[in-house]
Every structure is written in structure tokens, then in C-alpha cells.
Design a protein around this motif. Structure first.
Motif, PDB file in Angstrom:
ATOM      1  N   PRO A 145       0.805  -1.225   0.000  1.00  0.00           N
ATOM      2  CA  PRO A 145       0.000   0.000   0.000  1.00  0.00           C
ATOM      3  C   PRO A 145       0.837   1.272   0.000  1.00  0.00           C
ATOM      4  N   HIS A 190       5.159 -12.806  11.844  1.00  0.00           N
ATOM      5  CA  HIS A 190       4.246 -11.679  11.661  1.00  0.00           C
ATOM      6  C   HIS A 190       4.995 -10.383  11.938  1.00  0.00           C
ATOM      7  N   VAL A 215       4.948  -5.836  11.287  1.00  0.00           N
ATOM      8  CA  VAL A 215       4.190  -4.633  10.949  1.00  0.00           C
ATOM      9  C   VAL A 215       5.171  -3.597  10.437  1.00  0.00           C
ATOM     10  N   HIS A 216       4.990  -3.189   9.195  1.00  0.00           N
ATOM     11  CA  HIS A 216       5.848  -2.183   8.585  1.00  0.00           C
ATOM     12  C   HIS A 216       5.252  -0.804   8.826  1.00  0.00           C
ATOM     13  N   GLU A 247       4.978   1.740   7.045  1.00  0.00           N
ATOM     14  CA  GLU A 247       4.182   2.314   5.955  1.00  0.00           C
ATOM     15  C   GLU A 247       3.319   1.289   5.235  1.00  0.00           C
ATOM     16  N   GLU A 248       3.757   0.032   5.200  1.00  0.00           N
ATOM     17  CA  GLU A 248       3.051  -0.984   4.432  1.00  0.00           C
ATOM     18  C   GLU A 248       2.060  -1.796   5.268  1.00  0.00           C
ATOM     19  N   GLY A 249       2.089  -1.628   6.576  1.00  0.00           N
ATOM     20  CA  GLY A 249       1.171  -2.365   7.433  1.00  0.00           C
ATOM     21  C   GLY A 249       1.655  -3.776   7.726  1.00  0.00           C
ATOM     22  N   GLU A 250       0.724  -4.682   7.981  1.00  0.00           N
ATOM     23  CA  GLU A 250       1.073  -6.053   8.367  1.00  0.00           C
ATOM     24  C   GLU A 250       1.563  -6.851   7.158  1.00  0.00           C
ATOM     25  N   TYR A 251       2.554  -7.675   7.413  1.00  0.00           N
ATOM     26  CA  TYR A 251       3.048  -8.569   6.370  1.00  0.00           C
ATOM     27  C   TYR A 251       3.755  -9.748   7.034  1.00  0.00           C
ATOM     28  N   ASP A 261      11.928  -3.279   9.960  1.00  0.00           N
ATOM     29  CA  ASP A 261      11.438  -2.544   8.804  1.00  0.00           C
ATOM     30  C   ASP A 261      12.467  -2.490   7.683  1.00  0.00           C
TER      31      ASP A 261
END
Length: 405
Positions: A61, A344, A346-347, A349-353, A372
Motif C-alpha cells: 500500500p 508476523h 508490521v511495517h 508504511e506498508e502495514g502487516e506482512y 522494517d
């Protein structure tokens, strides 16, 4: 706390090792990822505009490629324009700071970046320089462009599919970039060991075509291994068109009664003692020479059972077997989801990945957690402060004599 601050000096067997990565897309960044996942401090020096790998394939995103989310996790980024006087000085200081310098910049461009062995050695005689590109740096093809597909073609890897399917093919993953990235990391560690013995750095060149030819020819050189040649190239067992996962009632499965003991147990399971004396199945050598007959027995067995039944029956008898894990289901796979490999994250800017970490576990050592992948040049101020401590001068304390790895 910022996830990248948490992993600034990740624990692991390479804690304290300093790596400068001047690379793009996959090969050199993959080598840097391996070393970072083992605890090294990695600074990624990128050209203006950043590594093009940040923009290849699916983007998150926030605009970061999913490739980059994992390849560049936990690395510090600084943009260096080597064409300017300031950039050239920054690169020199980074080389002076590093224990290991990784690059897949083509040979004719390395001098522009200050990355020829003569330049690196002059700045930091304790540095281990690892270069990787399509063809050997000292060959007539040194500067020929060579992406993964080109390397598969030139190394014989693509032709191994011809031996099975009648036409050459490319592997459905970037096998050359990743295998050669692993080879770069391996060469870097060997260079560090050499430095520990000699006190001086060295240069290791990892030509991709040579590396993938070695990778392919271990088994597929076949009869051409002997002088004079005796027999054809290729290993018949793995080249048979029938050599593939087999269809079960509810999916696909690998069944592999490979050893003679496994085969005896498998024949008992099938209640087929006649197969023990079958001319093409009597022992491992015979089965490898007649893969179509062997695989037909396995296919017939799998067709009437579920994957769970096959795993249970074979498991009870010590026969290797496992259902085919779908890539789109790895996050739910009972084994893989239980491992620290898939974490799991959480970035910012990109959120969960899902962070793909290191598969290697060392006893008594912590694993570096997800971190990150920052934007290009996100760590400029921190990297320059780090260089201001004087660490870039460490290599100057050792004499300039050195050697190629």
C-alpha cells in the motif's frame, strides 16, 4: 520503539561484523540478507532513486515492493551518488568502515564506484570484497549483461529441462540470483576466516554462470564426467517425466521409498511381495534406471488414498512421504507456521506482512526479529554519525599486503 532501532545490532553469530552492500535487485541484496539474518550490521548504499528492486513486482500500500520488504529488512540505507565528489568520499568512508563489501556492479563500472579490488584494498586492506556478476571478472565476457534467465541459459541449467521435457525451460523462480547470493555470503565468510589467519583482506569473485554450471553439473554431467566419456549426460532418476508429485484423492503428494529397506516396507504395505523381485525394481540401482516403472507403482498407490492416509501409512513404516504444500497455504501449514521462519511483522508504511526470516537456528543465540525495510536514504544521518566515530579507519592499521581468496 521503532522496529529498526530494535534490530540495529541484531544478535547472532555475526554480531559485530560490518557489511557494506552495493547491490541491486536480488543477488547481492540476498547475500546481505543472509548475513544480516545471522547478526551482521548491514549498510545498503544505493544510487539516487534507490535500488530498482524496491519497485519490481507487487507493491504494498505504501509503494514498497514485497520483494524489498524481506530482502532489505533491518538494513540501514544511505543514498550515495558516486559520480559526485561528496558521494565518492562517502563511498570511500563506507569501504573503510566495512569488514565485508558485497556488490553486483558490473566490472567496468566498479572503478566509478571505488569498488575495484585495487581501490578497496587501498582504502581498507582488511576488507573482504565479494563481487558477483554474470561472467568472471577476468574473462572476455566480464561486462556482458546477464540476468537470471541469461545465466540459466548459459550455465546449462535451462538445458536440464530439455533432457526431461524435450525443450529447454527456465526454472519458475530466480534460482540463479538466489544460489549465487548464497555463494556470495559463503565466500564472504570464507574471506573473513582467511583474514583471521593472515590479518589481511582479499577479493572473492562469484561469477554466476560458473556457479550455476557447477550447481547443475554435479549430477547432470553424467557420463561426460569420465575421460573418455562413457554414457550420456543427465541423471535418469530425476529426469524421467514421471518423476513428479502424484495425485492423491484430495491433493498431491510425494512418496519416496528410496532405499532398499524403504522399498521392502513399501511392498509390504502394498501386499505386493512380487515387486521385490521385479527386474526393474529389485534394488535402488534398478529402480533409478527404470523410473517410469517405479513411479507408476507410486502413482497407483497414491491415487486411491488421501494425503493424510499416505502420510500416516508411510510414517508408520519410516517411508519418506509428504503432501505437496501449496505456496498460497504456507501461512496455515502446520509445520511451517510453527517455525520462526515466517514471522508476523508490521511495517511503518506498508502495514502487516509476513517476514521471511533465516531458516538457520544457532544454539544459545537469539534470532534477529523482523525489522522494517526503510525507504532509500532513510538512515543517512545515522550512517554518517556511525562513520564519524572513526570506525572507517580500522583497516588502515594493517599492512597493505593481501591476496585473492
Amino acid at each position: 520503539m521503532d522496529p529498526r532501532e530494535q534490530s540495529a545490532t541484531p544478535p547472532g553469530p555475526l554480531a559485530g561484523v560490518r557489511v557494506l552492500e552495493v547491490g541491486s535487485v536480488i543477488m547481492a541484496p540476498y547475500a546481505g540478507k543472509i548475513l544480516r539474518d545471522m547478526g551482521a550490521e548491514v549498510v545498503k548504499a544505493e544510487p539516487p532513486g534507490g535500488d530498482i528492486g524496491r519497485r519490481i513486482g507487487l507493491l504494498g500500500p505504501g509503494g514498497t515492493s514485497v520483494l524489498s520488504l524481506n530482502l532489505n529488512a533491518g538494513k540501514k540505507s544511505i543514498v550515495v551518488d558516486a559520480a559526485t565528489q561528496q558521494g565518492a568520499e562517502e563511498m570511500r568512508r563506507l569501504i573503510g568502515w566495512a569488514d565485508i563489501v558485497l556488490t553486483n556492479v558490473l566490472p567496468h563500472r566498479r572503478r566509478r564506484f571505488g569498488l575495484s579490488w585495487e581501490q578497496v584494498e587501498a582504502v581498507n586492506p582488511r576488507a573482504v570484497l565479494v563481487t558477483g556478476q554474470g561472467f568472471a571478472s577476468d574473462s572476455a565476457h566480464a561486462d556482458a549483461p546477464a540476468y537470471d534467465d541469461v545465466v540459466q541459459a548459459a550455465s546449462g541449467l535451462a538445458d536440464s529441462y530439455r533432457l526431461r521435457d524435450g525443450v529447454p525451460r527456465y526454472s519458475p523462480y530466480v534460482v540463479a540470483d538466489k544460489v549465487c547470493g548464497m555463494s556470495m555470503a559463503q565466500a564472504a565468510l570464507a574471506g573473513l576466516h582467511s583474514r583471521g589467519a593472515t590479518g589481511t583482506g582479499c577479493w572473492a569473485d562469484v561469477p554466476m554462470v560458473d556457479t550455476m554450471a557447477a550447481f547443475t553439473l554435479v549430477e547432470h554431467m553424467g557420463g561426460q564426467t569420465l575421460t573418455p566419456p562413457e554414457g550420456e549426460v543427465g541423471w535418469s532418476r530425476v529426469l524421467a517425466p514421471e518423476h513428479r508429485p502424484h495425485r492423491a484423492l484430495d491433493g498431491w503428494v510425494c512418496v519416496m521409498p528410496y532405499s532398499d529397506a524403504n522399498w521392502a516396507q513399501f511392498c509390504e504395505l502394498l501386499e505386493r511381495p512380487d515387486l521385490l523381485t521385479h527386474t526393474h525394481l529389485v534394488d535402488n540401482r534398478a529402480r533409478s534406471a527404470a523410473p517410469a516403472t517405479y513411479e507408476a507403482v507410486l502413482a497407483d498407490y497414491a491415487a486411491g488414498r488421501t494425503c493424510a492416509q499416505i502420510e500416516a501409512e508411510c510414517g508408520e513404516r519410516g517411508i519418506p512421504a509428504h503432501r505437496v504444500t501449496r505456496i498460497d497455504a504456507v501461512r496455515e501449514d502446520p509445520y511451517l507456521s510453527s517455525r520462526p521462519l515466517l514471522e508476523h511483522a508490521v511495517h511503518a508504511e506498508e502495514g502487516e506482512y509476513v517476514h521471511v526470516g533465516s531458516p538457520v537456528v544457532f544454539s544459545g543465540m537469539d534470532r534477529p526479529g523482523p525489522a522494517d525495510c526503510g525507504r532509500e536514504d532513510a538512515d543517512r544521518a545515522e550512517v554518517l554519525r556511525m562513520l564519524d566515530t572513526g570506525g572507517e579507519e580500522a583497516g588502515r592499521t594493517v599492512g597493505s599486503s593481501s591476496h585473492e581468496c
